[in-house]
Scaffold this motif. Structure first.
Motif, PDB file in Angstrom:
ATOM      1  N   LEU A 160       0.713  -1.420  -0.389  1.00  0.00           N
ATOM      2  CA  LEU A 160       0.017  -0.283   0.280  1.00  0.00           C
ATOM      3  C   LEU A 160       0.947   1.137  -0.173  1.00  0.00           C
ATOM      4  CD1 LEU A 160      -3.187  -0.906   2.212  1.00  0.00           C
ATOM      5  CD2 LEU A 160      -2.957  -1.044   0.435  1.00  0.00           C
ATOM      6  N   GLU A 161       1.608   1.150   0.683  1.00  0.00           N
ATOM      7  CA  GLU A 161       3.368   2.304   0.918  1.00  0.00           C
ATOM      8  C   GLU A 161       3.505   2.683  -0.671  1.00  0.00           C
ATOM      9  OE1 GLU A 161       5.433   1.413   4.243  1.00  0.00           O
ATOM     10  OE2 GLU A 161       4.060   3.075   5.651  1.00  0.00           O
ATOM     11  N   ARG A 162       4.347   1.184  -1.593  1.00  0.00           N
ATOM     12  CA  ARG A 162       4.592   1.380  -2.477  1.00  0.00           C
ATOM     13  C   ARG A 162       3.984   2.131  -3.840  1.00  0.00           C
ATOM     14  NH1 ARG A 162       7.074  -3.380  -0.886  1.00  0.00           N
ATOM     15  NH2 ARG A 162       5.346  -4.231  -1.979  1.00  0.00           N
ATOM     16  N   TRP A 163       1.862   1.991  -3.475  1.00  0.00           N
ATOM     17  CA  TRP A 163       1.099   2.596  -4.139  1.00  0.00           C
ATOM     18  C   TRP A 163       1.267   3.810  -4.186  1.00  0.00           C
ATOM     19  CZ3 TRP A 163      -2.220  -2.612  -4.113  1.00  0.00           C
ATOM     20  CH2 TRP A 163      -1.815  -3.191  -4.919  1.00  0.00           C
ATOM     21  N   GLY A 164       1.084   4.179  -3.076  1.00  0.00           N
ATOM     22  CA  GLY A 164       1.172   5.788  -2.700  1.00  0.00           C
ATOM     23  C   GLY A 164      -0.084   6.064  -2.267  1.00  0.00           C
ATOM     24  N   VAL A 165      -0.931   4.626  -1.336  1.00  0.00           N
ATOM     25  CA  VAL A 165      -1.984   5.004  -0.343  1.00  0.00           C
ATOM     26  C   VAL A 165      -1.769   4.873   0.393  1.00  0.00           C
ATOM     27  CG1 VAL A 165      -3.689   2.694   0.452  1.00  0.00           C
ATOM     28  CG2 VAL A 165      -2.642   2.525  -2.097  1.00  0.00           C
ATOM     29  N   ILE A 166      -0.914   4.440   1.494  1.00  0.00           N
ATOM     30  CA  ILE A 166      -0.372   5.536   3.237  1.00  0.00           C
ATOM     31  C   ILE A 166       0.001   6.735   3.076  1.00  0.00           C
ATOM     32  CG2 ILE A 166       0.475   4.630   5.029  1.00  0.00           C
ATOM     33  CD1 ILE A 166       0.147   2.082   4.172  1.00  0.00           C
TER      34      ILE A 166
END
Ligand code: SAM
Length: 338
Positions: A160-166
């Protein structure tokens, strides 16, 4: 680590030859070839047999045969067998508990007759299963082991961090939050996190686990919608292993949830679905998500990928389009002859 194509099939074949039932042999072959993790393989064998001693026996057999493998030429395969063996030995009570849960027949893959029936079924199932094992109730592949669940949760958070969600500025929504294992990890990394679930016992468990976290809101929902939340209030919504149950409750509920997520997300907001169904048809799931994305104003960023090593979850990452079309009613009014 995945073995290079065709590197070890004969050795894998020798390890599993003659094991019964054939479904267990196939699962072990996939595991020893590196396609599924040992934890997922154990879960699949337990689902298949509902018999933990039978699963242990099959793994013991593989362990015994692996003693003949050469450390020099078959080290990856030896390591994989060692990992599987260790998991079985360390999680024997957890495997017994999961087999017992499966034998209880509380769960069923059947499509609900009505959305109401489906929601009531989910509420009953998860109220019951969280009382059997908190960890197994949200992820059977954890084998009821908190450390295994933490490792799998860590992989999801990293993705989720890699996808910019967080982000520290983000307000996040966890749909079908269960015991709050993701909420707990998201809260220190986000501005605020809301979790909603149809099961009272799940929410009670999540409230206990997340009690020290000031920026967390947990709600028991009706299972029908997200009416507790205002319009355009979240930067991201996630649903981890929740859509298979929403889908099982009825196609109409899937449509409602997509409409609701569109409503509660800010333009540009993220919508992450990890496992949309348990049907095993990745392409079918991808097609359904593509259609839903079109109808509910999302762009599909990631479709039907398996980014995790411990878990075989199928990932979809959507983003809500920036400009929503004007409501259909306005368009109808405009096209009416004056
Ligand atoms: C397999 S658990 C996963 C829990 C959590 N997402 C996780 O990964 O730890 C599925 C969750 O979805 C919830 N659920 C099922 N149907 C739902 C619905 N219609 N609305 C909200 N939650 C629902 C269940 O109560 C359960 O807690």
């Amino acid at each position: 680590m995945t073995l290079p194509p065709d590197a070890y099939p004969p050795a894998v074949e020798r390890l599993v030859a003659g094991l019964e039932p054939p479904e267990v042999r196939d699962i072990l072959t996939r595991c020893l070839s590196g396609s599924v993790s040992p934890a997922v393989a154990l879960m699949q064998m337990l689902i298949e047999t509902e018999d933990s001693p039978a699963v242990r026996k099959a793994v013991d057999e593989v362990t015994g045969r692996a003693a003949t493998l050469s450390r020099a030429t078959d080290s990856i395969l030896r390591d994989r067998v060692d990992e599987l063996t260790q998991l079985v030995v360390e999680n024997a009570p957890g495997c017994d508990r999961i087999a017992e849960m499966l034998r209880s027949n509380m769960d069923s893959p059947d499509q609900a007759a009505t959305v109401e029936d489906g929601i009531a079924f989910c509420e009953r199932l998860f109220d019951w299963s969280v009382q059997q094992s908190e960890e197994a109730s949200v992820a059977l592949y954890s084998l009821g082991n908190p450390q295994l669940l933490d490792r799998a949760t860590g992989e999801i958070i990293a993705q989720l961090e890699r996808w910019g969600v967080i982000s520290a500025e983000h307000a996040l929504l966890d749909i079908g939050c269960g015991i709050g294992r993701l909420v707990e990890e998201l809260a220190p990394r986000a501005r605020e996190v809301s979790g909603i679930d149809v099961s009272t016992q799940m929410i009670n468990t999540a409230l206990r686990r997340c009690a020290p976290l000031a920026n967390v809101k947990l709600l028991k929902g009706t299972g029908r919608d997200l009416r507790e939340f205002g319009d355009a209030v979240f930067d991201a919504a996630i649903a981890v292993d929740t859509f298979p149950y929403i889908r099982q409750s009825g196609a109409a509920l899937v449509e409602t949830y997509f409409g609701e997520v569109t409503r509660v997300l800010k333009p540009g907001g993220h919508f992450v679905i990890l496992n949309y169904s348990y049907g095993g048809d990745d392409e079918g799931d991808a097609n359904e998500i593509a259609r839903l994305a079109r109808d509910y104003e999302f762009d599909v960023v990631v479709s039907a990928e398996r980014p995790f090593t411990l878990w075989d979850g199928l990932a979809f990452h959507l983003t809500r389009r920036e400009a929503l079309p004007r409501p259909a009613q306005h368009r109808a009014e405009e096209s009416r002859p004056s």
